[in-house]
Design a protein around this motif. Structure first.
Motif, PDB file in Angstrom:
ATOM      1  N   ALA A 169       0.831  -1.209   0.000  1.00 48.59           N
ATOM      2  CA  ALA A 169       0.000   0.000   0.000  1.00 48.59           C
ATOM      3  C   ALA A 169       0.862   1.255   0.000  1.00 48.59           C
ATOM      4  CB  ALA A 169      -0.925  -0.008   1.218  1.00 48.59           C
ATOM      5  N   LYS A 170       1.847   1.285   0.866  1.00 51.95           N
ATOM      6  CA  LYS A 170       2.737   2.457   0.936  1.00 51.95           C
ATOM      7  C   LYS A 170       3.461   2.665  -0.389  1.00 51.95           C
ATOM      8  CE  LYS A 170       6.409   4.507   3.785  1.00 51.95           C
ATOM      9  NZ  LYS A 170       7.237   4.948   2.652  1.00 51.95           N
ATOM     10  N   ASN A 171       3.913   1.573  -0.987  1.00 48.28           N
ATOM     11  CA  ASN A 171       4.644   1.671  -2.248  1.00 48.28           C
ATOM     12  C   ASN A 171       3.748   2.204  -3.366  1.00 48.28           C
ATOM     13  OD1 ASN A 171       7.391   0.803  -3.434  1.00 48.28           O
ATOM     14  ND2 ASN A 171       5.924  -0.020  -4.919  1.00 48.28           N
ATOM     15  N   ALA A 172       2.518   1.710  -3.429  1.00 51.56           N
ATOM     16  CA  ALA A 172       1.589   2.146  -4.483  1.00 51.56           C
ATOM     17  C   ALA A 172       1.227   3.620  -4.325  1.00 51.56           C
ATOM     18  CB  ALA A 172       0.328   1.288  -4.464  1.00 51.56           C
ATOM     19  N   ARG A 173       1.035   4.056  -3.093  1.00 56.84           N
ATOM     20  CA  ARG A 173       0.685   5.462  -2.852  1.00 56.84           C
ATOM     21  C   ARG A 173       1.869   6.386  -3.136  1.00 56.84           C
ATOM     22  NH1 ARG A 173      -1.689   3.302   2.119  1.00 56.84           N
ATOM     23  NH2 ARG A 173       0.196   4.021   3.165  1.00 56.84           N
ATOM     24  N   ASP A 174       3.031   6.005  -2.595  1.00 57.80           N
ATOM     25  CA  ASP A 174       4.187   6.906  -2.661  1.00 57.80           C
ATOM     26  C   ASP A 174       4.850   6.934  -4.031  1.00 57.80           C
ATOM     27  OD1 ASP A 174       3.648   7.299  -0.018  1.00 57.80           O
ATOM     28  OD2 ASP A 174       5.422   6.257   0.751  1.00 57.80           O
ATOM     29  N   LYS A 175       4.982   5.766  -4.666  1.00 57.43           N
ATOM     30  CA  LYS A 175       5.712   5.702  -5.934  1.00 57.43           C
ATOM     31  C   LYS A 175       4.819   5.919  -7.145  1.00 57.43           C
ATOM     32  CE  LYS A 175       9.808   2.884  -4.997  1.00 57.43           C
ATOM     33  NZ  LYS A 175       9.638   2.195  -3.716  1.00 57.43           N
ATOM     34  N   PHE A 176       3.575   5.439  -7.075  1.00 57.74           N
ATOM     35  CA  PHE A 176       2.726   5.436  -8.263  1.00 57.74           C
ATOM     36  C   PHE A 176       1.484   6.303  -8.125  1.00 57.74           C
ATOM     37  CE2 PHE A 176       4.617   0.988  -8.185  1.00 57.74           C
ATOM     38  CZ  PHE A 176       5.708   1.341  -8.975  1.00 57.74           C
TER      39      PHE A 176
END
Length: 508
Positions: A169-176
């Motif tokens: 979740a953090k990766n999808a929000r922050d990176k994408f």
């Protein structure tokens, strides 16, 4: 109409895997947005705590550091599934076992299967791969100096599913830049054509999108409740339908097996997955052959009387998949798409496979949707059927006769036609690459070789010539030396995990 707004309904591993695949693909497409709506009230189901090697490629493509993943998600390395007592104990020994390894068999070049069939005096996996002895020695598949996502041997992971979902979740929000909305979907509205028109939520009101991805788990809120897509029942082929699950605390100095342990019992099997601080254990069984009270007693015995004082729960397993995986403007993923059983970690595998497929073929308009939808449904049905066959293989090859459960699993009426055809062929021919002709094979040649011959399948092998036998013996000795070298070089599993937490792995 152009597809500009994509929504994923449901979080967990399935939802956030989809968010990362779509977010990565669409990140530089300014006119298409990805939103994930997640209920704040529904916890992640922690069944899918095992993965297969393909997940490494996805995580790396998302830009997730393997060090971060390991340290934040209680990760341990998984090099195999060790199947214990899947064969008759009177014939093969009380603690018989075999490994379904993640490294390719016969790495020296020539297939050692004919060599094993002519001798059949050792474990098949031990003959064809050094990874067998590495697993039995509880060694890690890599060193602290090995770069991220690279190993001396093939590997996947065991993980904490709830923590994994948070990392994704953090990766999808922050990176994408995936938009994250916390809300409960109270109603799914359809338009005059039967497609999804909008979602009515408790905190955000009515929300309208162009493409809806249903990741709402067993509830299948959109694909089932709203769109009424039928369910294809596979319970006549795969007989287990219930799991009793528990988390068992472990000591910080306990050795960690670098494999999933799958132990067969009277009416099913037990998974035992070791994380760095606990074991996830599940007693999988068929309610036709065992009641819940007996299951509790059996699991307590397996844990050495340690079930009392622990919180355990029952999970019903509706075995099968959706008749369509993409219907109208809705695609289903994860448990909304279907569920067979935890054997061979197929849940995360199929979710990752399907999410990647969608991301790479996302239609730009409703006009493009029909042809892509048809192809996706064909591909996913093919994948699900192959998974059914591979799971059934483990049961129908067993020669256990200590209960009607195992006898019924060998009943020809419960064996899929395509699997029966292949087994007939493999009575006289060793499986080869041409037997797996599709690029969408979920389980391939090497997977079948490890299970078939781990379970002592009797293929009529031609006698080897003196030259062939000499070459096979030479390669077998070479693999022995490789195994000894790896055991000497590779660290203990827990030791490597501790070092990763302190120093991290080398980034590529």
């Amino acid at each position: 109409m152009d597809i500009k707004k994509v929504v994923i309904v449901g979080g967990g591993t399935a939802g956030w895997l989809a968010a990362n695949h779509l977010g990565k693909t669409l990140f530089n497409t300014n006119d298409v947005t990805v939103t994930l709506i997640e209920s704040p009230d529904i916890p992640t189901i922690g069944v899918g705590e095992g993965t297969v090697p393909a997940i490494r490629k996805s995580l790396q493509s998302f830009g997730i550091s393997e060090t971060e993943f390991i340290t934040q998600c209680d990760v341990t390395f998984k090099q195999s599934i060790k199947f214990s007592n899947w064969l008759d104990s009177d014939i093969h020994g009380k603690n018989n076992f075999f490994h379904h390894l993640f490294d390719m068999p016969s790495p020296m070049g020539d297939d050692l299967t004919p060599f094993w069939l002519n001798r059949e005096v050792e474990d098949y996996a031990n003959i064809v791969s050094p990874q067998f002895r590495v697993c039995e020695a509880f060694k890690a598949p890599k060193k602290i100096t090995t770069p991220e996502y690279v190993g001396s041997l093939g590997y996947a992971y065991h993980l904490n599913a709830a923590k994994f979902a948070k990392l994704l979740a953090k990766n999808a929000r922050d990176k994408f830049s995936v938009e994250h909305i916390l809300a409960n979907v109270r109603e799914v509205k359809l338009d005059d054509t039967g497609a999804v028109h909008s979602l009515v939520t408790d905190t955000q009101g009515e929300l309208k999108f162009d493409l809806y991805i249903d990741c709402t788990g067993f509830e299948a809120l959109i694909i089932n409740k709203a769109l009424k897509v039928p369910f294809v029942d596979k319970s006549k082929q795969l007989l287990v339908d219930r799991a009793l699950t528990v988390q068992v605390p472990t000591e910080s100095n306990e050795p960690i097996p670098p494999f999933t342990l799958a132990t067969a019992h009277q009416a099913g099997w037990i998974w035992d997955i070791a994380l760095s601080n606990r074991r996830g254990v599940g007693f999988v069984y068929s309610t036709k052959y065992m009641d819940d009270e007996t299951a509790i007693k059996k699991l307590d015995k397996y844990l050495g009387g340690g079930l009392s004082g622990l919180n355990y729960r029952f999970l019903p397993m509706k075995v099968g998949y959706r008749e369509k995986f993409w219907h109208q403007n809705c695609i289903c993923l994860g448990l909304a798409q279907g569920f067979l059983e935890p054997l061979e970690a197929t849940s995360i595998l199929l979710t990752d496979f399907a999410a990647s497929y969608i991301a790479n073929r996302l239609p730009k308009s409703v006009v493009q949707m029909a042809s892509i939808q048809t192809q996706f449904n064909q591909v996913m049905e093919y994948a699900w059927e192959r998974v059914v066959e591979f799971i059934k293989l483990h049961y129908c090859l067993s020669d256990r006769s200590d209960s009607q459960f195992w006898v019924d699993n060998r009943d020809p009426s419960t064996i899929p036609d395509e699997l029966a055809r292949k087994l007939s062929l493999w009575q006289t021919h060793i499986p080869n690459r041409e037997d797996f002709f599709s690029k969408f094979e979920v389980f391939d040649l090497e997977n079948y070789l490890y299970v078939l011959y781990g379970m002592k399948y009797q293929t009529q092998a031609d006698a080897l010539t003196e030259k062939q036998m000499s070459l096979a013996i030479k390669q077998s000795h070479q693999l022995d030396q490789v195994a000894l070298q790896l055991i000497g070089e590779l660290p203990e599993h827990r030791d490597l995990l501790e070092k990763i937490k302190l120093y991290g792995l080398q980034s590529i």
